[in-house]
Write a protein that holds these residues in place. Structure first.
Motif, PDB file in Angstrom:
ATOM      1  N   ALA A 140       1.014  -1.054  -0.386  1.00  0.00           N
ATOM      2  CA  ALA A 140       0.089   0.198  -0.163  1.00  0.00           C
ATOM      3  C   ALA A 140       1.327   1.056   0.129  1.00  0.00           C
ATOM      4  N   SER A 141       2.418   1.490   0.627  1.00  0.00           N
ATOM      5  CA  SER A 141       2.796   2.621   0.991  1.00  0.00           C
ATOM      6  C   SER A 141       3.866   2.393  -0.700  1.00  0.00           C
ATOM      7  N   ASN A 142       3.566   1.668  -1.322  1.00  0.00           N
ATOM      8  CA  ASN A 142       4.086   1.871  -3.229  1.00  0.00           C
ATOM      9  C   ASN A 142       3.303   2.218  -3.600  1.00  0.00           C
ATOM     10  N   ALA A 143       4.347   2.275  -4.578  1.00  0.00           N
ATOM     11  CA  ALA A 143       3.721   2.967  -5.810  1.00  0.00           C
ATOM     12  C   ALA A 143       3.839   2.005  -7.281  1.00  0.00           C
ATOM     13  N   VAL A 144       3.178   2.472  -8.743  1.00  0.00           N
ATOM     14  CA  VAL A 144       3.417   2.737  -9.879  1.00  0.00           C
ATOM     15  C   VAL A 144       3.723   3.599 -10.780  1.00  0.00           C
ATOM     16  N   SER A 145       4.655   3.671 -11.312  1.00  0.00           N
ATOM     17  CA  SER A 145       5.697   4.663 -12.600  1.00  0.00           C
ATOM     18  C   SER A 145       5.265   4.217 -13.810  1.00  0.00           C
ATOM     19  N   LEU A 146       5.909   5.493 -14.284  1.00  0.00           N
ATOM     20  CA  LEU A 146       5.239   5.794 -16.222  1.00  0.00           C
ATOM     21  C   LEU A 146       6.793   6.941 -16.363  1.00  0.00           C
ATOM     22  N   GLY A 147       7.536   6.733 -17.015  1.00  0.00           N
ATOM     23  CA  GLY A 147       8.013   7.891 -18.042  1.00  0.00           C
ATOM     24  C   GLY A 147       9.531   7.399 -18.454  1.00  0.00           C
ATOM     25  N   GLY A 148       9.994   8.066 -18.743  1.00  0.00           N
ATOM     26  CA  GLY A 148      11.768   7.856 -19.795  1.00  0.00           C
ATOM     27  C   GLY A 148      12.598   8.592 -19.461  1.00  0.00           C
ATOM     28  N   SER A 171       9.700  10.771 -14.375  1.00  0.00           N
ATOM     29  CA  SER A 171       8.449   9.724 -14.911  1.00  0.00           C
ATOM     30  C   SER A 171       7.322  10.362 -13.351  1.00  0.00           C
ATOM     31  N   LEU A 172       6.107   9.563 -13.607  1.00  0.00           N
ATOM     32  CA  LEU A 172       5.032  10.410 -12.692  1.00  0.00           C
ATOM     33  C   LEU A 172       5.170   8.756 -11.742  1.00  0.00           C
ATOM     34  N   LEU A 173       4.561   9.244 -11.014  1.00  0.00           N
ATOM     35  CA  LEU A 173       4.159   8.302  -9.613  1.00  0.00           C
ATOM     36  C   LEU A 173       2.117   7.734  -9.334  1.00  0.00           C
ATOM     37  N   ARG A 174       2.202   6.577  -9.224  1.00  0.00           N
ATOM     38  CA  ARG A 174       0.720   6.592  -8.516  1.00  0.00           C
ATOM     39  C   ARG A 174       1.274   5.590  -7.289  1.00  0.00           C
ATOM     40  N   ASN A 175       0.524   6.195  -6.393  1.00  0.00           N
ATOM     41  CA  ASN A 175       0.700   5.340  -5.451  1.00  0.00           C
ATOM     42  C   ASN A 175      -0.527   4.418  -5.055  1.00  0.00           C
TER      43      ASN A 175
END
Length: 218
Positions: free
Chosen positions: A168-176, A189-193
């Motif tokens: 729960a305290s971590n995230a998914v990310s997308l970037g380059g 990159s952008l992150l979503r918890n």
């Protein structure tokens, strides 16, 4: 590593990688990265026997109390046509930080094609690796978290990064990564918890790698 997770790559022996990363990833409120950027200088050096050692300076009580912390990674298994690369390591070794430990596997999906690139390797940025998948485990505090990620070399100047850490305290990310030349790159990159339904963070990282045998070659 990718945006968040470690991977099996190690800095080549007698090379030094210097990085400056935004330690604060928050994007909203008075404590956002725009008000409190919290720059984190990082360094990694390639050692014999496929070992990489790093020294960072980060806030143990953000945004204050900057302290040194050590990282170490060993790559005991190199990738071939059938076998993935493997690495183990430890992160955040220092007073005021919680140590993390990891095991990760990496496999290049276009391995044959990348073998033909070897003759260009000394002209290419070391972040360029074709199309790869990564998976592993991260020990944080008293819990084991799953890791998955991918990096996709679009061309000689851009690599797509995506990764996820369970919990729960971590995230998914997308970037380059924007590759400037064989030494310099800029990552964003952008992150979503995992426990939030909103954009929850940004990450920016600038990396420059030096060959210690020729330190003045930029």
């Amino acid at each position: 590593g990718l945006n968040q997770i470690p991977v099996t790559d190690v800095v080549p022996v007698r090379q030094l990688s210097l990085q400056l990363q935004s330690g604060n990833r928050e994007v909203s409120g008075g404590a956002s990265v725009f008000h409190q950027p919290q720059p984190v200088p990082q360094s990694e050096v390639g050692l014999p026997w496929d070992i990489e050692a790093g020294l960072d300076v980060a806030p143990s009580d953000p945004p204050h109390d900057y302290r040194p912390l050590l990282n170490v990674k060993w790559n005991p298994l190199r990738e071939d046509y059938r076998i993935p690369a493997a690495a183990v390591g430890a992160l955040q070794l220092g007073a005021g930080f919680t140590p993390n430990y990891f095991f990760v596997l990496s496999k290049t999906l276009n391995y044959d094609q990348m073998q033909y690139q070897k003759f260009r390797a000394h002209h290419r940025n070391r972040k360029l690796h074709g199309i790869r998948l990564h998976t592993g485990l991260l020990r944080t505090g008293n819990a084991w978290e799953a890791l998955v990620g991918t990096d996709i070399e679009v061309n000689d100047h851009f690599i797509g990064y995506a990764d996820w850490i369970s919990g729960a305290s971590n995230a998914v990310s997308l970037g380059g990564v924007f590759v400037i030349d064989q030494h310099l790159s800029i990552q964003a990159s952008l992150l979503r918890n995992n426990d939030e339904d909103r954009l929850s963070g940004v990450l920016v990282n600038i990396t420059h790698t030096f060959d210690l045998a020729h330190p003045f070659e930029w």
